[in-house]
Design a protein around this motif. Structure first.
Motif, PDB file in Angstrom:
ATOM      1  N   PRO A   1       0.846  -1.202   0.000  1.00 27.74           N
ATOM      2  CA  PRO A   1       0.000   0.000   0.000  1.00 27.74           C
ATOM      3  C   PRO A   1       0.877   1.245   0.000  1.00 27.74           C
ATOM      4  CG  PRO A   1      -0.666  -1.557   1.727  1.00 27.74           C
ATOM      5  CD  PRO A   1       0.644  -2.040   1.189  1.00 27.74           C
ATOM      6  N   LEU A   2       0.365   2.338  -0.533  1.00 30.01           N
ATOM      7  CA  LEU A   2       1.081   3.601  -0.480  1.00 30.01           C
ATOM      8  C   LEU A   2       1.160   4.098   0.955  1.00 30.01           C
ATOM      9  CD1 LEU A   2      -0.418   5.424  -3.590  1.00 30.01           C
ATOM     10  CD2 LEU A   2       1.869   4.423  -3.374  1.00 30.01           C
ATOM     11  N   VAL A   3       2.324   4.605   1.340  1.00 30.00           N
ATOM     12  CA  VAL A   3       2.541   5.107   2.699  1.00 30.00           C
ATOM     13  C   VAL A   3       3.150   6.498   2.615  1.00 30.00           C
ATOM     14  CG1 VAL A   3       2.769   2.805   3.732  1.00 30.00           C
ATOM     15  CG2 VAL A   3       4.798   3.968   2.815  1.00 30.00           C
ATOM     16  N   ASP A   4       3.073   7.240   3.721  1.00 28.98           N
ATOM     17  CA  ASP A   4       3.594   8.603   3.734  1.00 28.98           C
ATOM     18  C   ASP A   4       5.113   8.654   3.641  1.00 28.98           C
ATOM     19  OD1 ASP A   4       1.062   9.694   3.888  1.00 28.98           O
ATOM     20  OD2 ASP A   4       1.075   9.856   6.074  1.00 28.98           O
ATOM     21  N   HIS A   5       5.776   7.678   4.245  1.00 29.55           N
ATOM     22  CA  HIS A   5       7.238   7.653   4.262  1.00 29.55           C
ATOM     23  C   HIS A   5       7.722   6.407   3.530  1.00 29.55           C
ATOM     24  CE1 HIS A   5       7.268  11.020   7.052  1.00 29.55           C
ATOM     25  NE2 HIS A   5       6.340  10.392   7.743  1.00 29.55           N
ATOM     26  N   ALA A   6       8.507   6.594   2.468  1.00 29.75           N
ATOM     27  CA  ALA A   6       8.885   5.503   1.577  1.00 29.75           C
ATOM     28  C   ALA A   6       9.563   4.347   2.303  1.00 29.75           C
ATOM     29  CB  ALA A   6       9.797   6.033   0.472  1.00 29.75           C
ATOM     30  N   GLU A   7      10.333   4.667   3.344  1.00 30.10           N
ATOM     31  CA  GLU A   7      11.066   3.619   4.048  1.00 30.10           C
ATOM     32  C   GLU A   7      10.152   2.703   4.861  1.00 30.10           C
ATOM     33  OE1 GLU A   7      11.184   7.331   6.680  1.00 30.10           O
ATOM     34  OE2 GLU A   7      11.301   6.849   4.540  1.00 30.10           O
ATOM     35  N   ASP A   8       8.894   3.108   5.059  1.00 32.62           N
ATOM     36  CA  ASP A   8       7.951   2.301   5.838  1.00 32.62           C
ATOM     37  C   ASP A   8       7.189   1.292   4.988  1.00 32.62           C
ATOM     38  OD1 ASP A   8       8.656   3.693   8.129  1.00 32.62           O
ATOM     39  OD2 ASP A   8       7.051   5.168   7.902  1.00 32.62           O
ATOM     40  N   ALA A   9       7.325   1.350   3.682  1.00 25.49           N
ATOM     41  CA  ALA A   9       6.567   0.458   2.804  1.00 25.49           C
ATOM     42  C   ALA A   9       7.045  -0.986   2.949  1.00 25.49           C
ATOM     43  CB  ALA A   9       6.716   0.909   1.358  1.00 25.49           C
ATOM     44  N   ARG A  10       6.097  -1.910   2.931  1.00 28.02           N
ATOM     45  CA  ARG A  10       6.395  -3.341   2.958  1.00 28.02           C
ATOM     46  C   ARG A  10       5.355  -4.065   2.114  1.00 28.02           C
ATOM     47  NH1 ARG A  10      10.130  -1.268   4.872  1.00 28.02           N
ATOM     48  NH2 ARG A  10      11.404  -1.849   6.668  1.00 28.02           N
ATOM     49  N   PRO A  11       5.730  -5.158   1.467  1.00 33.20           N
ATOM     50  CA  PRO A  11       4.739  -5.912   0.688  1.00 33.20           C
ATOM     51  C   PRO A  11       3.711  -6.549   1.610  1.00 33.20           C
ATOM     52  CG  PRO A  11       6.801  -7.125   0.823  1.00 33.20           C
ATOM     53  CD  PRO A  11       7.068  -5.769   1.413  1.00 33.20           C
ATOM     54  N   LEU A  12       2.469  -6.626   1.154  1.00 32.76           N
ATOM     55  CA  LEU A  12       1.460  -7.345   1.920  1.00 32.76           C
ATOM     56  C   LEU A  12       1.876  -8.817   2.021  1.00 32.76           C
ATOM     57  CD1 LEU A  12      -1.795  -5.786   0.435  1.00 32.76           C
ATOM     58  CD2 LEU A  12      -0.744  -5.318   2.663  1.00 32.76           C
ATOM     59  N   PRO A  13       1.710  -9.429   3.188  1.00 36.90           N
ATOM     60  CA  PRO A  13       2.248 -10.783   3.395  1.00 36.90           C
ATOM     61  C   PRO A  13       1.797 -11.813   2.364  1.00 36.90           C
ATOM     62  CG  PRO A  13       1.640  -9.808   5.493  1.00 36.90           C
ATOM     63  CD  PRO A  13       1.160  -8.861   4.439  1.00 36.90           C
TER      64      PRO A  13
ATOM     65  N   VAL B   1      13.150  -2.605   1.075  1.00 33.86           N
ATOM     66  CA  VAL B   1      11.761  -2.666   1.533  1.00 33.86           C
ATOM     67  C   VAL B   1      11.013  -3.877   0.990  1.00 33.86           C
ATOM     68  CG1 VAL B   1      11.613  -0.175   1.864  1.00 33.86           C
ATOM     69  CG2 VAL B   1      10.907  -1.159  -0.333  1.00 33.86           C
ATOM     70  N   ALA B   2      11.399  -4.360  -0.178  1.00 35.73           N
ATOM     71  CA  ALA B   2      10.664  -5.468  -0.799  1.00 35.73           C
ATOM     72  C   ALA B   2      11.192  -6.827  -0.402  1.00 35.73           C
ATOM     73  CB  ALA B   2      10.693  -5.330  -2.319  1.00 35.73           C
ATOM     74  N   THR B   3      12.463  -6.909   0.014  1.00 35.99           N
ATOM     75  CA  THR B   3      13.126  -8.186   0.297  1.00 35.99           C
ATOM     76  C   THR B   3      12.710  -9.256  -0.720  1.00 35.99           C
ATOM     77  OG1 THR B   3      11.425  -8.768   1.942  1.00 35.99           O
ATOM     78  CG2 THR B   3      13.429  -7.701   2.749  1.00 35.99           C
ATOM     79  N   PRO B   4      13.019  -9.040  -1.998  1.00 30.01           N
ATOM     80  CA  PRO B   4      12.522  -9.945  -3.044  1.00 30.01           C
ATOM     81  C   PRO B   4      13.195 -11.307  -2.980  1.00 30.01           C
ATOM     82  CG  PRO B   4      14.082  -8.384  -3.945  1.00 30.01           C
ATOM     83  CD  PRO B   4      13.847  -7.956  -2.537  1.00 30.01           C
ATOM     84  N   PRO B   5      12.531 -12.325  -3.511  1.00 33.62           N
ATOM     85  CA  PRO B   5      13.170 -13.647  -3.613  1.00 33.62           C
ATOM     86  C   PRO B   5      14.468 -13.546  -4.400  1.00 33.62           C
ATOM     87  CG  PRO B   5      10.817 -13.796  -4.106  1.00 33.62           C
ATOM     88  CD  PRO B   5      11.138 -12.347  -4.017  1.00 33.62           C
ATOM     89  N   GLN B   6      15.404 -14.422  -4.099  1.00 38.26           N
ATOM     90  CA  GLN B   6      16.747 -14.336  -4.676  1.00 38.26           C
ATOM     91  C   GLN B   6      16.733 -14.376  -6.193  1.00 38.26           C
ATOM     92  OE1 GLN B   6      19.409 -17.332  -3.202  1.00 38.26           O
ATOM     93  NE2 GLN B   6      21.216 -16.441  -4.136  1.00 38.26           N
TER      94      GLN B   6
ATOM     95  N   LEU C   1      17.289   0.842  -6.923  1.00 37.54           N
ATOM     96  CA  LEU C   1      17.423  -0.587  -6.616  1.00 37.54           C
ATOM     97  C   LEU C   1      17.736  -0.835  -5.146  1.00 37.54           C
ATOM     98  CD1 LEU C   1      19.288  -2.277  -9.607  1.00 37.54           C
ATOM     99  CD2 LEU C   1      16.853  -2.317  -9.024  1.00 37.54           C
ATOM    100  N   ALA C   2      18.602  -0.027  -4.565  1.00 38.55           N
ATOM    101  CA  ALA C   2      18.963  -0.236  -3.158  1.00 38.55           C
ATOM    102  C   ALA C   2      17.734  -0.107  -2.262  1.00 38.55           C
ATOM    103  CB  ALA C   2      20.035   0.760  -2.737  1.00 38.55           C
ATOM    104  N   SER C   3      16.902   0.890  -2.529  1.00 41.49           N
ATOM    105  CA  SER C   3      15.684   1.076  -1.743  1.00 41.49           C
ATOM    106  C   SER C   3      14.701  -0.064  -1.982  1.00 41.49           C
ATOM    107  CB  SER C   3      15.035   2.412  -2.111  1.00 41.49           C
ATOM    108  OG  SER C   3      13.774   2.559  -1.495  1.00 41.49           O
ATOM    109  N   LEU C   4      14.592  -0.501  -3.222  1.00 40.17           N
ATOM    110  CA  LEU C   4      13.672  -1.594  -3.551  1.00 40.17           C
ATOM    111  C   LEU C   4      14.071  -2.875  -2.829  1.00 40.17           C
ATOM    112  CD1 LEU C   4      11.271  -2.576  -5.256  1.00 40.17           C
ATOM    113  CD2 LEU C   4      12.888  -3.052  -7.109  1.00 40.17           C
TER     114      LEU C   4
END
Length: 266
Positions: free
Chosen positions: A39-51, A82-87, A76-79
């Motif tokens: 979801p969109l959040v006010d502070h970019a660093e607080d964003a996390r994918p829905l479980p 916050v996203a912790t994508p699969p390897q 990319l570093a920010s992505l």
């Protein structure tokens, strides 16, 4: 489609489209992050994918003949943070200015002209931050973004107009608008070009793409017959389908995952 189609869940038409897509020989599942996986959040660093969306993405990444990718406006570093994508997930950042296709992917390299233009842009954005309470700057390897979601509307609009007028005299800069942001980059790239690259690199026979912002329209425009695009939230779009919000995406991903898993099962 360009009309503002109504918000929909999994209709019978979408269900059939997902079932058909699941049977493509080589599937590329590409997703925007902010406003789509998160979801969109006010502070970019607080964003996390829905479980549930994160779990579905991880499950897709483990399937054979299936490639996952995140295609984001974030650096990319920010992505990654916050996203912790699969390897195994491929990554596109900064709307295509940064691309990670594996460990050998090169970092962004700028010319002297681009470096100078970027410094000009960052200085101009910094001046607006001092003038407009509630604005934030996001620095990227090839650009800078003015975020004004928390600023007073009239002041933010005036600041954006000043920036655009000032930076119009620097031809190496490329300006674009997103949701309450002004993107400034020294690399002219977009998500449609990124999807074309990912299609070529992965040999995908069909693409699933979901996104919410105006910058995602480049990606929807790059889709071909047999691909499937889903707009998340309101706004005019070229996507074939729409869902109401990021909270609606897990149902879509889980249905496609179930159909894809069944198709690939011996």
């Amino acid at each position: 489609m360009t009309a503002d189609i109504p918000s929909l869940g999994i209709t019978a038409e979408l269900r059939v489209a997902l079932q058909t897509l699941a049977r493509t020989p080589e599937l590329l599942l590409a997703l925007d992050f902010d406003g789509t996986l998160s979801p969109l959040v006010d502070h970019a660093e607080d964003a996390r994918p829905l479980p549930r969306s994160a779990a579905a993405l991880a499950a897709f990444a483990a399937l054979p003949r299936t490639t996952t990718a995140l295609v984001s406006g974030r650096a990319l570093a920010s992505l990654r943070l916050v996203a912790t994508p699969p390897q195994r997930t491929l990554l596109v950042g900064s709307h295509g200015a940064e691309t990670w296709l594996g460990p050998d992917s090169p970092a962004v390299s700028l010319t002297a002209e681009q470096e100078s233009a970027l410094e000009t842009a960052r200085a101009a954005v910094a001046r607006e931050l001092s003038r407009i309470p509630g604005t934030l700057a996001e620095n990227k390897p090839a650009g800078v973004v003015l975020h004004y979601r928390l600023a007073e509307e009239a002041a933010a609009r005036a600041g954006v107009e000043r920036l655009m007028a000032e930076l119009a005299h620097t031809p190496a800069l490329h300006l674009s608008h997103g949701k309450m942001v002004l993107e400034i980059s020294v690399i002219n790239a977009n998500k449609g070009q990124s999807l074309d690259l990912l299609r070529q690199e992965t040999g995908a026979t069909a693409i699933f793409f979901a996104g919410d912002d105006v910058t995602d329209e480049h990606a929807f425009a790059a889709l071909r017959p047999g691909d499937l695009g889903i707009k998340v939230g309101p706004g005019n779009t070229q996507a074939q389908f729409r869902i109401a919000a990021p909270a609606s995406l897990p149902d879509v991903l889980e249905l496609l995952l179930a159909e894809r898993t069944a198709y690939l099962s011996p």
